[in-house]
Write an enzyme that holds these catalytic residues in place. Structure first.
Site, PDB file in Angstrom:
ATOM      1  N   LEU A   1       7.826 -40.542  19.557  1.00 54.63           N
ATOM      2  CA  LEU A   1       7.738 -39.336  18.722  1.00 54.63           C
ATOM      3  C   LEU A   1       7.439 -38.148  19.630  1.00 54.63           C
ATOM      4  CD1 LEU A   1       7.412 -37.827  15.964  1.00 54.63           C
ATOM      5  CD2 LEU A   1       4.992 -38.425  16.082  1.00 54.63           C
TER       6      LEU A   1
ATOM      7  N   GLU B   1      10.786 -19.855  21.668  1.00 50.15           N
ATOM      8  CA  GLU B   1      11.843 -20.852  21.428  1.00 50.15           C
ATOM      9  C   GLU B   1      13.226 -20.222  21.506  1.00 50.15           C
ATOM     10  OE1 GLU B   1       9.654 -24.246  18.827  1.00 50.15           O
ATOM     11  OE2 GLU B   1      10.657 -22.709  17.661  1.00 50.15           O
TER      12      GLU B   1
ATOM     13  N   HIS C   1      10.038 -28.709  20.593  1.00 49.36           N
ATOM     14  CA  HIS C   1       8.799 -29.029  19.874  1.00 49.36           C
ATOM     15  C   HIS C   1       7.767 -27.919  20.118  1.00 49.36           C
ATOM     16  CE1 HIS C   1       5.779 -31.454  17.914  1.00 49.36           C
ATOM     17  NE2 HIS C   1       4.961 -31.191  18.915  1.00 49.36           N
TER      18      HIS C   1
ATOM     19  N   GLY D   1      16.143 -22.985  10.418  1.00 51.38           N
ATOM     20  CA  GLY D   1      17.326 -22.836  11.273  1.00 51.38           C
ATOM     21  C   GLY D   1      17.348 -21.615  12.171  1.00 51.38           C
TER      22      GLY D   1
ATOM     23  N   ILE E   1      11.819 -38.740  11.891  1.00 46.93           N
ATOM     24  CA  ILE E   1      11.679 -39.663  13.022  1.00 46.93           C
ATOM     25  C   ILE E   1      12.974 -40.467  13.115  1.00 46.93           C
ATOM     26  CG2 ILE E   1      10.438 -41.703  13.839  1.00 46.93           C
ATOM     27  CD1 ILE E   1       7.936 -40.506  12.433  1.00 46.93           C
TER      28      ILE E   1
HETATM   29  C1  GAR Z   1      10.471 -24.960  15.480  1.00 46.14           C
HETATM   30  O1  GAR Z   1       9.261 -24.304  15.748  1.00 46.14           O
HETATM   31  C2  GAR Z   1      10.551 -26.280  16.227  1.00 46.14           C
HETATM   32  O2  GAR Z   1       9.893 -26.254  17.459  1.00 46.14           O
HETATM   33  C3  GAR Z   1       9.855 -27.212  15.276  1.00 46.14           C
HETATM   34  O3  GAR Z   1      10.292 -26.823  14.002  1.00 46.14           O
HETATM   35  C4  GAR Z   1      10.523 -25.415  14.012  1.00 46.14           C
HETATM   36  C5  GAR Z   1      11.869 -25.142  13.401  1.00 46.14           C
HETATM   37  O4  GAR Z   1      12.125 -23.771  13.254  1.00 46.14           O
HETATM   38  N1  GAR Z   1      10.171 -28.596  15.550  1.00 46.14           N
HETATM   39  C6  GAR Z   1       9.316 -29.600  15.421  1.00 46.14           C
HETATM   40  O5  GAR Z   1       8.190 -29.454  14.992  1.00 46.14           O
HETATM   41  C7  GAR Z   1       9.850 -30.954  15.860  1.00 46.14           C
HETATM   42  N2  GAR Z   1       8.799 -31.897  16.035  1.00 46.14           N
HETATM   43  P1  GAR Z   1      13.546 -23.255  12.865  1.00 46.14           P
HETATM   44  O6  GAR Z   1      14.029 -24.146  11.703  1.00 46.14           O
HETATM   45  O7  GAR Z   1      13.364 -21.837  12.433  1.00 46.14           O
HETATM   46  O8  GAR Z   1      14.456 -23.397  14.045  1.00 46.14           O
END
Ligand code: GAR
Length: 215
Positions: free
Chosen positions: A144, A174, A109, A12, A92
């Site tokens: 996906l 991010e 992503h 999160g 998914i």
């Molecule tokens: C992030 O790096 C996001 O890009 C990735 O999960 C992580 C969550 O981090 N998402 C995916 O891989 C979706 N396909 P967080 O829980 O610390 O925000």
């Protein structure tokens, strides 16, 4: 003020970046609900820290993907959100969900899509000896990790660095990029028209939707 729902599955940290940006008004919006498909995750603690309404809809309580998605769809619809953000949501989704929120559903992503949809993106980038890696924020369609791209953030891979270090650098991008994109969506500067992302002339991302980050 737009109404935002955030879906998570774990840590999160992106949720926290969005919550901070709502709190300091850089996003003209509020997180109305956080849903995790897993109980007891760090992201739910972060939601509490920011006094956000949150709940778990545990996918293991459902006998099929369709049943889980129906429960998820109904709960999210009850908020009447303007935007649904998949922020580390690792399920998914069926077309039932993606159709219900078409044009209002974005995902972050950790790769430069269309490179490396799915899991283990950092590992794959390192193993393939890639020079660049990054993140993509996109509207979600039925595929996906696919759908019209809004913005990408790239970094230069240091091949001597570990996967964990690379993941940490990716997270920094991010946390900078996702709140900025959401702010522009909230201000009406970014929207989805058909299968194309429409950037208003004042949008930062219209001309800079691939940005290099020195992190
Ligand atoms: C992030 O790096 C996001 O890009 C990735 O999960 C992580 C969550 O981090 N998402 C995916 O891989 C979706 N396909 P967080 O829980 O610390 O925000």
């Amino acid at each position: 003020m737009i109404k935002i729902v955030v879906l998570i599955s774990g840590n999160g940290s992106n949720l926290e970046a969005i919550a901070k940006a709502c709190q300091n008004n850089s996003i003209p919006g509020s997180i109305e609900l956080v849903i995790s498909n897993k109980p007891d995750v760090k992201g739910l603690e972060r939601a509490q820290k920011y006094h956000l309404m949150s709940q778990t809809i545990n996918h293991t309580d459902f006998s099929s993907r369709e049943d889980f998605d129906q429960a998820l769809t109904e709960r999210v619809l009850s908020i009447e959100p303007d935007l649904v953000v998949l922020a580390g949501f690792m399920r998914i989704l069926t077309t039932q969900f993606t159709n219900a929120f078409a044009g209002k559903l974005i995902n972050i992503h950790p790769s430069l899509l269309p490179e490396y949809p799915g899991l283990d993106t950092h590992k794959q980038a390192l193993e393939n000896g890639d020079l660049m890696h990054g993140v993509t924020i996109h509207y979600v369609d039925e595929g996906l990790d696919s759908g019209p791209i809004i913005a990408q953030g790239a970094l230069k891979i240091d091949p001597s660095q570990s996967e964990a270090k690379l993941a940490q650098r990716i997270h920094k991008i991010e946390h900078a990029l996702l709140p900025k994109v959401i702010a522009e969506i909230a201000k009406g500067l970014i929207s989805l028209k058909g299968k194309e992302v429409k950037f208003e002339s004042k949008s930062y991302f219209g001309k800079n939707n691939m940005e290099f980050f020195n992190v």
